[in-house]
Design a protein around this motif. Structure first.
Motif, short mmCIF file in Angstrom:
data_model
loop_
_atom_site.label_atom_id
_atom_site.label_comp_id
_atom_site.label_asym_id
_atom_site.label_seq_id
_atom_site.Cartn_x
_atom_site.Cartn_y
_atom_site.Cartn_z
N GLY A 33 0.82 -1.21 0.00
CA GLY A 33 0.00 0.00 0.00
C GLY A 33 0.85 1.26 0.00
N SER A 34 1.95 1.24 0.76
CA SER A 34 2.85 2.39 0.80
C SER A 34 3.51 2.60 -0.56
CB SER A 34 3.92 2.17 1.88
OG SER A 34 4.81 3.25 1.95
N ASP A 35 3.88 1.51 -1.22
CA ASP A 35 4.48 1.61 -2.56
C ASP A 35 3.49 2.18 -3.57
OD1 ASP A 35 6.93 0.73 -1.83
OD2 ASP A 35 6.69 -1.31 -2.55
N LEU A 36 2.23 1.78 -3.44
CA LEU A 36 1.22 2.21 -4.41
C LEU A 36 0.73 3.64 -4.15
CD1 LEU A 36 -0.94 -1.05 -4.60
CD2 LEU A 36 0.53 -0.13 -6.39
N ALA A 37 0.95 4.15 -2.94
CA ALA A 37 0.45 5.48 -2.61
C ALA A 37 1.17 6.56 -3.42
CB ALA A 37 0.64 5.74 -1.11
N LYS A 38 0.40 7.48 -3.96
CA LYS A 38 0.99 8.61 -4.68
C LYS A 38 1.49 9.65 -3.68
CE LYS A 38 -2.34 8.03 -8.47
NZ LYS A 38 -3.47 8.65 -9.20
N GLU A 39 2.33 10.54 -4.16
CA GLU A 39 2.80 11.62 -3.30
C GLU A 39 1.60 12.44 -2.81
OE1 GLU A 39 5.69 14.08 -5.11
OE2 GLU A 39 7.31 12.61 -4.94
#
Length: 406
Positions: free
Chosen positions: A337-343
């Motif tokens: 989820g952290s990897d997929l989160a956008k800035e």
């Protein structure tokens, strides 16, 4: 004379705790760990505390509804609170939530203590959940900013291990405070602890806020993230189903003495599994490897269902094995989820995972408790691996760009 070849020193061998030693180099590591552990205790204490407080003066049916209202209030508003933190100052959002949470705690205590109308207790319970400062979720954002990318899996595994530890110690502490003092004391302790954590988090670095127009759906515009949320909801549904079915099974087969031991053994296996994953972050971290962990859990659940056909003692022996990857799956879900989160959407993304946790937990408790009554707990236990395999299917395609490269 011929020049002697340059001797390149060999890299030092990496021991099993290398990842944790590297993570300890993160500035403020011990402070983050201490605040992270403290942030998880209120979450692990509040449901039982509320159940015991309301159950003293109302029926346990009303107490159960109060807990349900608390979960609904928290789950429905979690993405909104996450979005506010990402798009505004964490300081303002945390202090605003804390003020509302304190007021809701006072009103709930007054309503329950004075034996006021049951709807007032339910409304204030929902308000307590809706106003809950998102401290545990925000800690994952803190790790996201503090840890290097290759240490994020270890950080999330450690976070999951702390959550597992809190789920063991929190209810014990809440029960002791309620029985030794009064039903009001646990909620006061929770409010004070929440306030302490909030003030320690006031200087939390905010997520980057790129000057772009965001879609109103926020993180939900990402198809891989939507699949990850489905996998998360189904996984928590299965975990909650197991937590509900084991006590029912113990009661059905005259082994009520094992009820607490079943759940404790699952949690202990989960904590140990999380710590092992953190020590080997490259082993199982991203993308389809999430589904491998889920398949392992499905196998453990199947073994547990098989053991239930023989004896309650066999189930107790296998509970730590069945729970071994629970924390690892939670940690991996958060890493992906952290990897997929956008800035600028990290906290909201983590909040959506929290909401799906609660939704899956609510459905799992209701559906499998009903199945246990109508079909028997052993039959219901056999259906849990099916749900886990569905989660594995959804999680297979929930990949992040880094997963494709790794």
């Amino acid at each position: 004379m011929t020049a002697e070849p340059e001797v390149v020193p060999e890299a030092a061998p990496r021991g099993p705790l290398h990842s944790y030693r590297e993570l300890k180099k993160v500035p403020g590591f011990w402070r983050i760990v201490a605040v992270g552990m403290a942030s998880k205790l209120p979450t692990s204490m509040v449901e039982l505390s509320l159940l015991l407080l309301v159950g003293r003066t109302y029926s346990y049916g009303t107490a159960g509804l109060a807990v349900a209202c608390l979960a609904i209030g928290q789950g429905v508003t979690a993405p909104l609170r996450g979005r506010l933190i990402d798009r505004h100052s964490p300081r303002v959002v945390l202090l605003g939530c804390l003020a509302a949470y304190t007021a809701a705690t006072v009103l709930l205590i007054l309503a329950a203590s004075d034996h006021g109308p049951a709807p007032a207790v339910l409304v204030t319970s929902a308000a307590l959940g809706a106003a809950s400062p998102p401290t545990a979720v925000l800690m994952r954002t803190v790790w996201h900013h503090a840890a290097e990318h290759d240490m994020l899996t270890t950080a999330m595994a450690l976070d999951s291990a702390m959550m597992g530890t809190a789920l063991i110690t929190g209810p014990v502490l809440a029960s002791w405070l309620s029985l030794s003092f009064s039903g009001v004391v646990p909620l006061i302790v929770i409010a004070v602890l929440t306030a302490v954590v909030v003030f320690l988090l006031l200087d939390t670095p905010a997520s980057p806020r790129p000057a772009v127009r965001r879609h109103w759906l926020g993180p939900l515009t990402s198809a891989p993230l939507r699949r990850l949320l489905i996998a998360d909801g189904l996984f928590v549904l299965a975990v909650t189903a197991t937590d509900v079915l084991l006590p029912i099974y113990a009661k059905e087969y005259d082994a009520a003495v094992y009820t607490g031991a079943y759940l404790a053994a699952l949690s202990i296996g989960s904590v140990l599994g999380s710590l092992v994953l953190g020590a080997a972050p490259r082993l199982l971290a991203h993308g389809p490897k999430l589904s491998v962990l889920l398949c392992v859990f499905a196998a453990g659940g199947g073994t547990l269902a098989l053991a239930a056909q023989f004896s309650p003692l066999a189930v107790l022996v296998l509970c730590p094995v069945a729970g071994l990857v629970l924390g690892s799956v939670f940690g991996t879900l958060r890493t992906v989820g952290s990897d997929l989160a956008k800035e600028g959407e990290v906290t909201e993304t983590m909040s959506w995972l929290t909401s799906l946790d609660m939704a899956g937990g609510a459905v799992g408790a209701a559906v499998f408790a009903h199945l246990a009554v109508t079909e028997g707990s052993r039959t219901a236990l056999m259906l849990v691996p099916v749900v886990v395999l569905l989660s594995a299917v959804a999680g297979w395609s929930a990949r992040s760009p880094s997963a494709e490269q790794g």
